[in-house]
Write a protein that holds these residues in place. Structure first.
Motif, short mmCIF file in Angstrom:
data_model
loop_
_atom_site.label_atom_id
_atom_site.label_comp_id
_atom_site.label_asym_id
_atom_site.label_seq_id
_atom_site.Cartn_x
_atom_site.Cartn_y
_atom_site.Cartn_z
N LEU A 112 -35.68 -47.15 -19.59
CA LEU A 112 -36.25 -47.80 -18.42
C LEU A 112 -37.78 -47.74 -18.54
O LEU A 112 -38.35 -46.67 -18.78
CB LEU A 112 -35.82 -47.09 -17.13
N VAL A 113 -38.43 -48.88 -18.40
CA VAL A 113 -39.90 -48.90 -18.48
C VAL A 113 -40.55 -49.10 -17.11
O VAL A 113 -41.77 -48.94 -16.98
CB VAL A 113 -40.40 -49.98 -19.46
N LEU A 114 -39.75 -49.45 -16.12
CA LEU A 114 -40.28 -49.65 -14.78
C LEU A 114 -39.14 -49.52 -13.78
O LEU A 114 -38.03 -50.02 -14.04
CB LEU A 114 -40.92 -51.04 -14.65
N ALA A 124 -34.61 -51.79 -11.95
CA ALA A 124 -35.27 -51.22 -13.13
C ALA A 124 -35.43 -52.29 -14.21
O ALA A 124 -34.58 -53.17 -14.36
CB ALA A 124 -34.46 -50.05 -13.67
N THR A 125 -36.51 -52.18 -14.94
CA THR A 125 -36.78 -53.09 -16.05
C THR A 125 -36.43 -52.40 -17.37
O THR A 125 -36.85 -51.26 -17.61
CB THR A 125 -38.26 -53.50 -16.08
N VAL A 126 -35.64 -53.10 -18.19
CA VAL A 126 -35.24 -52.60 -19.51
C VAL A 126 -35.89 -53.50 -20.55
O VAL A 126 -35.74 -54.73 -20.48
CB VAL A 126 -33.70 -52.61 -19.67
N ASP A 143 -29.73 -53.22 -11.65
CA ASP A 143 -29.63 -52.62 -10.33
C ASP A 143 -29.35 -51.13 -10.45
O ASP A 143 -28.27 -50.72 -10.86
CB ASP A 143 -28.51 -53.32 -9.57
N VAL A 144 -30.32 -50.30 -10.09
CA VAL A 144 -30.13 -48.85 -10.12
C VAL A 144 -30.16 -48.27 -8.71
O VAL A 144 -30.46 -47.09 -8.51
CB VAL A 144 -31.20 -48.15 -11.01
N THR A 145 -29.80 -49.10 -7.74
CA THR A 145 -29.79 -48.65 -6.34
C THR A 145 -28.90 -47.42 -6.15
O THR A 145 -29.24 -46.50 -5.40
CB THR A 145 -29.30 -49.79 -5.43
N ASP A 146 -27.75 -47.41 -6.85
CA ASP A 146 -26.80 -46.30 -6.71
C ASP A 146 -27.06 -45.17 -7.71
O ASP A 146 -26.21 -44.29 -7.88
CB ASP A 146 -25.38 -46.83 -6.87
N VAL A 147 -28.22 -45.23 -8.38
CA VAL A 147 -28.60 -44.16 -9.30
C VAL A 147 -29.98 -43.66 -8.85
O VAL A 147 -31.00 -43.94 -9.47
CB VAL A 147 -28.65 -44.66 -10.76
N PRO A 148 -30.01 -42.93 -7.75
CA PRO A 148 -31.31 -42.56 -7.17
C PRO A 148 -32.18 -41.71 -8.09
O PRO A 148 -33.40 -41.70 -7.95
CB PRO A 148 -30.92 -41.79 -5.90
N GLN A 203 -35.33 -42.92 -13.41
CA GLN A 203 -36.79 -42.96 -13.47
C GLN A 203 -37.24 -43.51 -14.82
O GLN A 203 -36.45 -43.62 -15.76
CB GLN A 203 -37.37 -41.57 -13.26
N VAL A 204 -38.49 -43.87 -14.87
CA VAL A 204 -39.06 -44.41 -16.10
C VAL A 204 -38.85 -43.42 -17.25
O VAL A 204 -39.05 -42.21 -17.09
CB VAL A 204 -40.56 -44.71 -15.91
#
Length: 389
Positions: free
Chosen positions: A259-261, A286-288, A328-333, A336-337
């Protein structure tokens, strides 16, 4: 290999530099496992031809071929260029050219001692003439329904009668290719039975002939039709059609990124080109840093395609772009980058097979593997020994 900084993280027994955005891991132990699975299905007297064309299906021929050379009987590639790269490794195995040679390629193929595939007696004679007094090794391709190359099966016996007259004929293979072993069992069974009858007729004319018909799907579906050799392609790399046999083999390749962002995005925002996706509620996106330029197919856009983050499936949102995908990482709180993302492979209790990605793209696993060109590094390791290569 990229320039490495001191910061490292571990990823499935491989230490990966933390400044690497995407990478591929190849487990060489998987090849041994898959070869054992193949051996368990075929007659113990049958040999294995390892198909390593297209840079070993995108897995890296210079690493894969040496790792399996002592466990296979021959190698097979598509053309002379690939054969030359393989021969330079000095592995001591004969090399079968699966495709036809251009007239101006034939001399190089003969001089190198490759097994040259031919479709007619005339083509065989032209190749043999270039060998002079040296033995010429040939593979007569027989067309039993593929329609891609080879003499028609009803003409094959007469073609063999002409080929065996060549004074310098050396090793001689007779093969066919199954067009639908995983899609049309009735046709394939009839096809193989017919090839078996033809093989018996040819054996009376050319006792030295070696026969092979089974490709990867054929090995699992029709293992009883393996007279002298089988040609292991996709199954060697741990992918299988039909997928009922997938539990018997192990995928060798994993594709990963970071993840970069990671951003909090309010409802009603559009995501990616074409504005095909709008956030229905507050989301963490998240941006991959991979896209279709790396081999992640644009065709998966909008088809509920997932990647793995912290062992959980996270959907790709909107369209795949050249350099990036959004997930979508809404369910993966805890995301992080810098966190690892699995595009193909296993993470925790979840797994994404190349076939899943292929299905989402409306294509096949072969296409996914051979289309991979991630802008990162390849790492080779052996999960049995814990060593890296």
């Amino acid at each position: 290999m990229v320039e490495i900084r001191p910061s490292w993280v571990s990823s499935s027994q491989v230490s990966i530099p933390s400044n690497l955005r995407t990478w591929v891991q190849i487990d060489l132990a998987a090849f041994r496992h898959n070869l054992k699975a193949i051996r368990a299905r075929i007659d113990p007297t049958a040999g294995i031809i390892a198909v390593v064309k297209a840079d070993a299906y995108g897995h890296g021929i210079t690493r894969v071929a040496p790792a399996i050379a002592d466990q296979v009987d021959l190698f097979a590639v598509a053309n002379v260029l690939e054969a030359n790269e393989l021969a330079a490794l000095g592995l001591g195995r004969d090399i079968l050219l699966l495709g036809p040679c251009l007239p101006d390629e034939r001399q190089a193929a003969v001089d190198a001692g490759y097994i040259v595939s031919v479709s007619s007696a005339e083509e065989a004679a032209a190749v043999a003439a270039l060998a002079g007094t040296r033995p010429c090794t040939l593979n007569l391709k027989v067309d039993t329904g593929m329609g891609r190359m080879g003499c028609w099966h009803e003409d094959a016996e007469e073609v063999v009668r002409q080929i065996v007259k060549l004074p310098n004929l050396g090793a001689f293979h007779v093969s066919t290719h199954l067009p639908a072993p995983d899609e049309d069992a009735d046709f394939t069974r009839e096809e193989l039975e017919g090839f078996g009858r033809l093989a018996a007729q040819i054996k009376a004319i050319a006792p030295q002939a070696k026969f092979h018909a089974l490709n990867s799907a054929g090995i699992f579906e029709f293992a009883g039709f393996a007279p002298d050799y089988v040609r292991a392609g996709l199954v060697l790399y741990g992918s299988c059609y039909p997928d009922i046999y997938q539990p018997q083999i192990q995928p060798a390749l994993s594709w990963k990124a970071r993840l970069v962002l990671v951003r909090d995005v309010p409802p009603g925002r559009s995501v990616s080109y074409g504005r095909t996706f709008f956030t229905p509620h507050q989301m963490r996106i998240a941006t991959v840093p991979v896209g279709y330029a790396d081999g992640f197919p644009r065709q998966v856009s909008g088809h509920d395609t997932a990647v793995l983050v912290h062992g959980r499936r996270c959907l790709v949102l909107g369209r795949v772009t050249m350099d990036q995908i959004l997930v979508d990482v809404t369910d993966v709180p805890e995301a992080q980058v810098g966190d690892e993302v699995v595009l193909i492979g296993r993470q925790g209790g979840e797994e994404i097979l190349a076939r899943e990605l292929a299905d989402k793209a409306g294509t096949i696993s072969w296409h996914i593997f051979t289309g991979l060109k991630p802008r990162g590094s390849y790492f080779y390791y052996d999960s049995d020994t814990g060593s890296t290569v």
